[in-house]
Scaffold this active site. Structure first.
Site, PDB file in Angstrom:
ATOM      1  N   GLY A  40     -55.193  47.011  65.843  1.00  0.00           N
ATOM      2  CA  GLY A  40     -55.780  46.313  66.987  1.00  0.00           C
ATOM      3  C   GLY A  40     -55.687  47.267  68.155  1.00  0.00           C
ATOM      4  O   GLY A  40     -54.598  47.536  68.648  1.00  0.00           O
ATOM      5  N   HIS A  41     -56.807  47.842  68.544  1.00  0.00           N
ATOM      6  CA  HIS A  41     -56.819  48.846  69.617  1.00  0.00           C
ATOM      7  C   HIS A  41     -57.464  48.236  70.857  1.00  0.00           C
ATOM      8  O   HIS A  41     -58.635  47.872  70.834  1.00  0.00           O
ATOM      9  CB  HIS A  41     -57.579  50.103  69.158  1.00  0.00           C
ATOM     10  CG  HIS A  41     -56.888  50.809  68.022  1.00  0.00           C
ATOM     11  ND1 HIS A  41     -57.352  51.967  67.454  1.00  0.00           N
ATOM     12  CD2 HIS A  41     -55.730  50.523  67.365  1.00  0.00           C
ATOM     13  CE1 HIS A  41     -56.526  52.346  66.488  1.00  0.00           C
ATOM     14  NE2 HIS A  41     -55.540  51.485  66.411  1.00  0.00           N
ATOM     15  N   GLN A 222     -52.212  52.598  63.388  1.00  0.00           N
ATOM     16  CA  GLN A 222     -50.764  52.439  63.179  1.00  0.00           C
ATOM     17  C   GLN A 222     -50.007  53.586  63.871  1.00  0.00           C
ATOM     18  O   GLN A 222     -50.491  54.120  64.848  1.00  0.00           O
ATOM     19  CB  GLN A 222     -50.419  52.360  61.679  1.00  0.00           C
ATOM     20  CG  GLN A 222     -50.878  51.055  61.018  1.00  0.00           C
ATOM     21  CD  GLN A 222     -52.356  51.022  60.682  1.00  0.00           C
ATOM     22  OE1 GLN A 222     -52.860  51.888  59.977  1.00  0.00           O
ATOM     23  NE2 GLN A 222     -53.057  50.036  61.162  1.00  0.00           N
TER      24      GLN A 222
HETATM   25  P1  GDP Z   1     -53.025  50.650  70.022  1.00  0.00           P
HETATM   26  O1  GDP Z   1     -52.953  49.828  68.790  1.00  0.00           O
HETATM   27  O2  GDP Z   1     -52.220  51.897  69.923  1.00  0.00           O
HETATM   28  O3  GDP Z   1     -54.425  50.919  70.484  1.00  0.00           O
HETATM   29  O4  GDP Z   1     -52.325  49.778  71.164  1.00  0.00           O
HETATM   30  P2  GDP Z   1     -52.535  48.186  71.424  1.00  0.00           P
HETATM   31  O5  GDP Z   1     -53.851  47.970  72.039  1.00  0.00           O
HETATM   32  O6  GDP Z   1     -52.199  47.410  70.211  1.00  0.00           O
HETATM   33  O7  GDP Z   1     -51.343  47.898  72.421  1.00  0.00           O
HETATM   34  C1  GDP Z   1     -51.233  48.571  73.634  1.00  0.00           C
HETATM   35  C2  GDP Z   1     -51.206  47.512  74.757  1.00  0.00           C
HETATM   36  O8  GDP Z   1     -50.749  48.114  75.942  1.00  0.00           O
HETATM   37  C3  GDP Z   1     -52.592  46.974  75.078  1.00  0.00           C
HETATM   38  O9  GDP Z   1     -52.463  45.643  75.518  1.00  0.00           O
HETATM   39  C4  GDP Z   1     -53.060  47.881  76.222  1.00  0.00           C
HETATM   40  O10 GDP Z   1     -54.012  47.250  77.060  1.00  0.00           O
HETATM   41  C5  GDP Z   1     -51.765  48.097  76.945  1.00  0.00           C
HETATM   42  N1  GDP Z   1     -51.626  49.386  77.634  1.00  0.00           N
HETATM   43  C6  GDP Z   1     -52.067  50.610  77.271  1.00  0.00           C
HETATM   44  N2  GDP Z   1     -51.631  51.549  78.132  1.00  0.00           N
HETATM   45  C7  GDP Z   1     -50.892  50.903  79.048  1.00  0.00           C
HETATM   46  C8  GDP Z   1     -50.143  51.319  80.195  1.00  0.00           C
HETATM   47  O11 GDP Z   1     -50.035  52.504  80.510  1.00  0.00           O
HETATM   48  N3  GDP Z   1     -49.489  50.344  80.906  1.00  0.00           N
HETATM   49  C9  GDP Z   1     -49.549  49.033  80.567  1.00  0.00           C
HETATM   50  N4  GDP Z   1     -48.870  48.154  81.311  1.00  0.00           N
HETATM   51  N5  GDP Z   1     -50.234  48.602  79.506  1.00  0.00           N
HETATM   52  C10 GDP Z   1     -50.888  49.523  78.740  1.00  0.00           C
HETATM   53  P1  IMO Z   2     -52.337  49.704  65.471  1.00  0.00           P
HETATM   54  O1  IMO Z   2     -53.410  50.607  64.955  1.00  0.00           O
HETATM   55  C1  IMO Z   2     -48.412  47.904  64.824  1.00  0.00           C
HETATM   56  C2  IMO Z   2     -47.320  46.950  60.695  1.00  0.00           C
HETATM   57  C3  IMO Z   2     -47.203  45.495  60.316  1.00  0.00           C
HETATM   58  C4  IMO Z   2     -46.165  45.581  59.213  1.00  0.00           C
HETATM   59  C5  IMO Z   2     -46.523  46.882  58.518  1.00  0.00           C
HETATM   60  C6  IMO Z   2     -47.419  46.714  57.303  1.00  0.00           C
HETATM   61  O2  IMO Z   2     -52.834  48.579  66.305  1.00  0.00           O
HETATM   62  O3  IMO Z   2     -51.236  50.479  66.103  1.00  0.00           O
HETATM   63  P2  IMO Z   2     -49.951  46.036  56.879  1.00  0.00           P
HETATM   64  O4  IMO Z   2     -50.799  44.967  57.488  1.00  0.00           O
HETATM   65  O5  IMO Z   2     -50.447  47.412  57.132  1.00  0.00           O
HETATM   66  O6  IMO Z   2     -49.639  45.776  55.451  1.00  0.00           O
HETATM   67  O7  IMO Z   2     -48.536  45.913  57.643  1.00  0.00           O
HETATM   68  O8  IMO Z   2     -47.199  47.672  59.473  1.00  0.00           O
HETATM   69  N1  IMO Z   2     -48.624  47.324  61.289  1.00  0.00           N
HETATM   70  C7  IMO Z   2     -48.791  47.597  62.588  1.00  0.00           C
HETATM   71  N2  IMO Z   2     -47.927  47.533  63.613  1.00  0.00           N
HETATM   72  N3  IMO Z   2     -49.679  48.340  65.023  1.00  0.00           N
HETATM   73  C8  IMO Z   2     -50.546  48.423  64.004  1.00  0.00           C
HETATM   74  O9  IMO Z   2     -51.766  48.982  64.135  1.00  0.00           O
HETATM   75  C9  IMO Z   2     -50.125  48.014  62.719  1.00  0.00           C
HETATM   76  N4  IMO Z   2     -50.735  47.929  61.510  1.00  0.00           N
HETATM   77  C10 IMO Z   2     -49.794  47.538  60.649  1.00  0.00           C
HETATM   78  O10 IMO Z   2     -46.764  44.725  61.403  1.00  0.00           O
HETATM   79  O11 IMO Z   2     -44.886  45.735  59.763  1.00  0.00           O
HETATM   80 MG    MG Z   3     -52.475  47.883  68.188  1.00  0.00          MG
END
Ligand code: GDP
Ligand code: IMO
Ligand code: MG
Length: 420
Positions: A40-41, A222
């Protein structure tokens, strides 16, 4: 030209989506190379928020080619839902996304197997996102998976039926008789839509041809500590999340890799089960979760939170050969009096600077304490605006990893980024 590779260095959710979006103007092509809808990005700009699961984070910039590479596992339902959501928000996708024939498909029965296997594990469950990732990669490695390219052939229906039958037999053996009829109807419909909507190609040829004249950014999903080889097995995902995964997941040679961009949070989080030495099951953890809005972008689960772990970070930097670092979410610690960073571990009374093989040994982090900056950095846009305490923290991380921190992110928005 080279392929620069952007990867997470911790347990996922480092802010890869934001950084890829920030970097995209420098690239012609953005390519996802592993993972699937477990990712989830999140991207924020112009007061809008988007969460991508399969579609590369370059989709919002015009002129960028987005590739879903062979190393990705694709759920057609999730993919088409993402397309619909983007289109509804006025973001064009038509003609902007290329899909690899060799990417594997996640079937409804893969999700059912994921759920059944997790339920069977009981207390020792992985904490999977239950998107069918593990079972789909299992079929790939067992050489009985369905691939995106199969949907172009008349034998697809038969291949699907046969794979489904095997899954159903297995599910019955596990004691979880399958019931996927409803999901299957939507899945088959989504497969057909995907076949019509996407350019389905031999992406390894395309990307190598593009590389002759274009800049390519590979987007990881991940994080390195969830890598199937180097993470805390079995509490990992089922793909290679490290830099090397970009080579196998896109079909680019190791010599084509340029910058290795390692993304990490100024602290740590983890979703799901498994070791987390610096986890703070106390007010500090609560504060990080609250301030950082640490809830899963895919599952909504509360993320476990703790201090920055330099043992794990140095390990990730080593495995992938990171050449530059991006520090995310420093603003989340704005109110902290003091900040701890794990520089080593004590295991069975012995000091070590290595991440242990065992997942069940008690690990006691050895912390170094830093003074907090105790002011908001959210509005800072250049390094000279940043408090000295934060710069000291960054300098220490650079010394410990041997890699420069190039960007400091001070908020979720695209604009809240300091380039050094
Ligand atoms: P990803 O999976 O690596 O793309 O990261 P996620 O989107 O799952 O989680 C990152 C969260 O942190 C998201 O809700 C972003 O909007 C937020 N985020 C990213 N950079 C920053 C930052 O520098 N500060 C804060 N407060 N939030 C951030
Ligand atoms: P992004 O790309 C954080 C974790 C799950 C679980 C383990 C295995 O957003 O950073 P799976 O569904 O792959 O069988 O789960 O990996 N996990 C993540 N944790 N960010 C993710 O993706 C993840 N994708 C899988 O929570 O512990
Ligand atoms: Mg994520």
């Amino acid at each position: 030209m080279k392929v620069d590779v952007a990867i997470g260095l911790q347990w996922g959710d480092e802010g890869k989506g934001k950084i890829v979006d920030v970097l995209t103007p420098k690239y012609d092509v953005v390519a996802r190379f592993q993972g699937g809808p477990n990712a989830g990005h999140t991207l924020k700009f112009d007061g809008k928020k988007f969460v991508l699961h399969t579609i590369p984070s370059g989709i919002f910039r015009s002129g960028t080619v987005n590739i879903i590479g062979n190393g990705v596992v694709v759920c057609p339902i999730t993919l088409m839902r993402e397309v619909d959501e983007l289109n509804a928000a006025g973001v064009a996708t038509a003609g902007k996304i290329l899909l690899s024939k060799k990417a594997h498909l996640i079937m409804p029965t893969h999700r059912a197997i994921d759920a059944a296997q997790e339920a069977a594990k009981g207390a020792s469950k992985i904490g999977s996102t239950l998107k069918g990732i593990g079972p789909a990669y299992t079929d790939k490695i067992s050489r009985c998976g369905l691939r995106v390219g199969d949907v172009l052939h008349s034998s697809f229906a038969e291949k699907y039926r046969s794979a489904k039958q095997q899954h159903c037999t297995y599910l019955r053996q596990l004691g979880f008789p399958p019931n996927v009829d409803e999901e299957e109807a939507l899945w088959l419909q989504s497969v057909e839509r995907m076949r019509q909507a996407f350019t389905i190609i031999d992406s390894e040829y395309e990307i190598n041809a593009l590389l002759k004249t274009k800049n390519v950014l590979a987007e990881g999903a991940q994080g390195s500590m969830l890598d199937v080889d180097f993470g805390s097995y079995p509490f990992v995902t089922s793909s290679n999340t490290i830099c090397a995964g970009a080579c196998t997941g896109l079909g680019v040679a190791p010599g084509s890799v340029g910058e290795v961009i390692g993304i990490f949070k100024a602290y740590c989080t983890r979703v799901g089960s498994g070791p987390f030495p610096t986890e703070q099951l106390n007010e500090t953890g609560e504060l990080l979760r609250r301030q950082g809005d640490e809830f899963g972008a895919t599952t909504g689960r509360a993320r476990r939170c703790g201090w920055l772990d330099l043992v794990a970070l140095r390990y990730s930097v080593m495995i992938s050969g990171a050449t530059q670092l991006m520090m995310m979410k420093a603003d989340v610690m704005d109110s902290f009096e003091a900040i701890n960073v794990a520089v080593g571990y004590k295991i069975n009374g012995l000091d070590t600077d290595r991440y242990p093989y065992e997942v069940d040994v008690p690990v006691e982090p050895v912390y170094k304490k830093f003074s907090g900056w105790k002011k908001s950095i959210a509005a800072c846009r250049s390094e000279k605006d940043l408090p000295q305490e934060l710069l000291d923290y960054v300098k220490f991380i650079e010394q410990q990893t041997g890699v420069p921190v190039k960007y400091i992110s001070v908020g979720p928005d695209r604009e809240a980024t300091i380039v050094r």
